[in-house]
Motif scaffolding. Structure first.
Motif, PDB file in Angstrom:
ATOM      1  N   TYR A 104      51.909  34.600 -27.873  1.00 34.57           N
ATOM      2  CA  TYR A 104      52.823  35.405 -27.058  1.00 34.57           C
ATOM      3  C   TYR A 104      52.337  36.850 -27.009  1.00 34.57           C
ATOM      4  O   TYR A 104      51.703  37.337 -27.940  1.00 34.57           O
ATOM      5  CB  TYR A 104      54.245  35.358 -27.633  1.00 34.57           C
ATOM      6  N   ASP A 105      52.618  37.504 -25.912  1.00 33.97           N
ATOM      7  CA  ASP A 105      52.331  38.926 -25.726  1.00 33.97           C
ATOM      8  C   ASP A 105      53.495  39.469 -24.913  1.00 33.97           C
ATOM      9  O   ASP A 105      53.531  39.344 -23.680  1.00 33.97           O
ATOM     10  CB  ASP A 105      51.005  39.104 -24.996  1.00 33.97           C
ATOM     11  N   LEU A 106      54.487  40.040 -25.585  1.00 26.89           N
ATOM     12  CA  LEU A 106      55.774  40.312 -24.956  1.00 26.89           C
ATOM     13  C   LEU A 106      56.265  41.737 -25.167  1.00 26.89           C
ATOM     14  O   LEU A 106      56.017  42.346 -26.210  1.00 26.89           O
ATOM     15  CB  LEU A 106      56.852  39.368 -25.505  1.00 26.89           C
ATOM     16  N   GLU A 107      56.970  42.214 -24.155  1.00 24.16           N
ATOM     17  CA  GLU A 107      57.783  43.416 -24.284  1.00 24.16           C
ATOM     18  C   GLU A 107      59.241  42.963 -24.194  1.00 24.16           C
ATOM     19  O   GLU A 107      59.622  42.248 -23.268  1.00 24.16           O
ATOM     20  CB  GLU A 107      57.484  44.407 -23.156  1.00 24.16           C
ATOM     21  N   TYR A 108      60.051  43.363 -25.160  1.00 26.50           N
ATOM     22  CA  TYR A 108      61.455  42.943 -25.181  1.00 26.50           C
ATOM     23  C   TYR A 108      62.281  43.897 -24.329  1.00 26.50           C
ATOM     24  O   TYR A 108      62.224  45.119 -24.488  1.00 26.50           O
ATOM     25  CB  TYR A 108      61.976  42.899 -26.611  1.00 26.50           C
TER      26      TYR A 108
END
Length: 350
Positions: free
Chosen positions: A82-86
């Motif tokens: 995963y490579d995420l911005e919340y």
């Protein structure tokens, strides 16, 4: 980069969970995930997830944006990244069945994972984490709006370990299998540049779904092989070649280095900290971590720099100095050599 306003279409088809990729979609625009997408993705990894939201947040609200990959190379072997911005505060609650989880957070702030019946575990960037769930358990973690995080992990069930392997593969997996046969336990192990490279390749791979499946297949087994090597080496070092106090000594030095990456620390200083001569410390350090102290520090500095660049925490010109490089040129050269592109591209891609 223009961000899509609609939710990503999620398809699950046997061993592969992915989003539909249009013929012209060769660039990975960030996808936006809602509660139902996260639950569907978790289902593809054999897990059950509940997303806890503040009362004022609707269930169809977009919770995060970025990229999530899930792949099942064989029954009982789940691989994901995963490579995420919340985008919203939320608490993830994952119901775990008996299995072995192995993960590596590449970037993001240290966080805590609460495991029912076991307590809290600190998850730190750059430190591989192995958790054996000997019985059903619930893991909870908090995702804070406005933060960025990326990582990679595998989940192995008994079906995987009970499947047929060649004698060589069975031997390579023996240490992980032995760990799974014990009680619920958490183990932090030393990382390696090879493990970090596999993780980076996973997140920067092709988006076209046919190529992606093949690409992830190879990386999943490469990640498992390197993790098995690291865990087996650490187990051997802790139980045979190195005595417990020698193992703790090396871990103390590694923790000190991790906390002082921006400083120039001599081997003589580390020797005084450890209470042994430089030759002994270097040999024991390499036994556990599989690399020299110099290579370990350089790799951790570059991984920390990548995290700072992706999070946009400071200008590119200052990042290298902040992690201990003495010149911008030396930083740019080392960064390109490790990741295959200059630091400035990391900012543009983010």
């Amino acid at each position: 980069m223009q961000k899509p306003s609609g939710a990503p279409p999620i398809h699950y088809s046997g061993h592969q969970l992915h989003r539909v990729v249009e013929p012209s979609d060769h660039v990975a625009a960030p996808l936006r995930f809602r509660q139902r997408h996260i639950e569907a993705l978790a289902g593809g990894a054999g897990q059950s997830v509940q997303v806890g939201l503040p009362r004022h947040i609707h269930t169809e609200t977009e919770l995060s944006q970025g990229r999530i990959l899930v792949h099942t190379p064989r029954p009982g072997f789940y691989f994901g990244a995963y490579d995420l911005e919340y985008l919203q505060d939320n608490r993830l609650s994952v119901k775990e069945t008996p299995s072995l989880f192995c993960g590596l957070m590449l970037s993001g702030a240290p966080s805590r994972l609460d495991i029912s019946g076991h307590g809290s575990v600190e998850v730190r960037p750059g430190t591989p984490l192995i958790i054996n769930f000997a019985e059903d358990a619930v893991c909870e973690g908090f995702c804070k709006a406005g933060t960025h995080c990326c990582g990679i992990g595998i989940r192995l069930t008994r079906d995987f370990f009970d499947s047929e392997f060649s004698p060589t593969a069975a031997t390579a997996l023996r240490s992980l299998r032995s760990f799974m046969e014990g009680g619920t336990a958490v183990r932090m192990i030393g990382g390696s540049t090879r493990l970090n490279a596999i993780a980076d390749q996973t997140l920067s791979g092709p988006c076209e779904q046919t190529l992606q499946a093949l690409y992830l297949e190879g990386l999943a087994f490469a990640f498992l092989a390197e993790l098995s090597r690291l865990e087996a080496a650490e187990t051997q070092a802790a139980s045979t070649e190195l005595k417990p106090h020698e193992y703790r000594r090396v871990r103390r030095v590694a923790d000190f280095l991790d906390a002082n990456l921006e400083r120039s620390i001599s081997l003589a200083s580390l020797s005084r900290l450890a209470g042994v001569n430089a030759t002994t410390l270097g040999r024991q350090f390499q036994t556990i971590h599989g690399e020299t102290i110099f290579n370990y520090v350089r790799a951790r500095r570059l991984e920390r720099a990548r995290s700072l660049l992706r999070n946009g925490e400071m200008p590119v010109s200052q990042v290298g100095y902040s992690v201990g490089f003495t010149s911008a040129a030396a930083f740019a050269t080392a960064y390109r050599r490790k990741f295959g592109h200059p630091p400035s591209r990391e900012v543009l891609s983010s």
